[in-house]
Design a protein around this motif. Structure first.
Motif, PDB file in Angstrom:
ATOM      1  N   ALA A   1      -3.745   1.065 -11.287  1.00  0.00           N
ATOM      2  CA  ALA A   1      -4.595   0.354 -12.253  1.00  0.00           C
ATOM      3  C   ALA A   1      -3.974   0.390 -13.648  1.00  0.00           C
TER       4      ALA A   1
ATOM      5  N   SER B   1      -4.686   5.355  -7.137  1.00  0.00           N
ATOM      6  CA  SER B   1      -5.555   4.269  -7.609  1.00  0.00           C
ATOM      7  C   SER B   1      -5.533   4.170  -9.134  1.00  0.00           C
TER       8      SER B   1
ATOM      9  N   PHE C   1      -3.210  -3.197  -2.586  1.00  0.00           N
ATOM     10  CA  PHE C   1      -3.625  -1.798  -2.522  1.00  0.00           C
ATOM     11  C   PHE C   1      -5.151  -1.707  -2.454  1.00  0.00           C
ATOM     12  N   VAL C   2      -5.828  -2.490  -3.280  1.00  0.00           N
ATOM     13  CA  VAL C   2      -7.293  -2.487  -3.273  1.00  0.00           C
ATOM     14  C   VAL C   2      -7.820  -2.939  -1.914  1.00  0.00           C
TER      15      VAL C   2
ATOM     16  N   ASN D   1      -7.308  -0.269   0.659  1.00  0.00           N
ATOM     17  CA  ASN D   1      -8.210   0.835   0.321  1.00  0.00           C
ATOM     18  C   ASN D   1      -9.620   0.558   0.832  1.00  0.00           C
TER      19      ASN D   1
ATOM     20  N   SER E   1     -10.971   9.453  -0.239  1.00  0.00           N
ATOM     21  CA  SER E   1     -11.190   9.039  -1.633  1.00  0.00           C
ATOM     22  C   SER E   1     -10.479   9.968  -2.615  1.00  0.00           C
TER      23      SER E   1
ATOM     24  N   TYR F   1       0.830  -1.198   0.000  1.00  0.00           N
ATOM     25  CA  TYR F   1       0.000   0.000   0.000  1.00  0.00           C
ATOM     26  C   TYR F   1       0.869   1.254   0.000  1.00  0.00           C
TER      27      TYR F   1
ATOM     28  N   VAL G   1      -6.568   9.375  -2.503  1.00  0.00           N
ATOM     29  CA  VAL G   1      -6.025   8.167  -3.135  1.00  0.00           C
ATOM     30  C   VAL G   1      -6.502   7.998  -4.582  1.00  0.00           C
TER      31      VAL G   1
ATOM     32  N   TYR H   1      -1.283  -4.645  -6.871  1.00  0.00           N
ATOM     33  CA  TYR H   1      -2.587  -4.056  -7.161  1.00  0.00           C
ATOM     34  C   TYR H   1      -3.642  -4.500  -6.148  1.00  0.00           C
TER      35      TYR H   1
END
Length: 139
Positions: free
Chosen positions: A72, A68, A26-27, A30, A61, A4, A64, A23
């Motif tokens: 991606a 994000s 991180f998701v 989040n 939100s 992260y 990040v 990825y």
């Protein structure tokens, strides 16, 4: 947590490649942070009252958003696709499902047009490649 933080350090980096683990970790973090902030918003009364998000959730939100998008795009690069593929999320109903399928695919082994294989770089302990996977020798 390291994954992260690594994504946040690459705040607006849209080039290169991101492996699946980077990825999805991180998701995951989040989502956890969003849930916690939603609860805190509700407790301290900073929610908007419509059952949606609150002030803290909105600030998080926005903070990040660029990382994000960057991770991606780098994830799509790892599967040898253009970063523009993230726009598939805009297709109603099935776009986000299609993107999840693309993001879950194995990255291309070896170098591609977007950079060196991040999995191979970690396997051989190259500096700056992120945390090494257990079981692989670091030279």
């Amino acid at each position: 947590m390291q994954w992260y933080i690594d994504v946040l350090k690459k705040y607006a980096v849209f080039s290169g490649r991101a492996r699946r683990k980077e990825y999805w970790m991180f998701v995951l973090f989040n989502v956890i942070a969003s849930i916690i902030l939603g609860i805190v918003d509700k407790i301290i009364g900073t929610d908007y009252g419509n059952g949606g998000s609150g002030v803290l959730s909105t600030i998080y939100s926005l903070a990040v958003l660029l990382p994000s998008i960057g991770v991606a795009i780098r994830r799509m690069h790892d599967t040898n696709r253009s970063g523009w593929w993230i726009l598939i999320n805009l297709i109603p109903c099935i776009g986000w499902i299609w993107f999840i399928v693309l993001a879950a695919q194995e990255g291309n082994p070896g170098d591609n047009q977007y950079g060196p294989d991040p999995k191979a770089a970690e396997r051989f302990g190259q500096p700056g490649a992120g945390p090494a996977e257990p079981g692989y020798p670091t030279v």
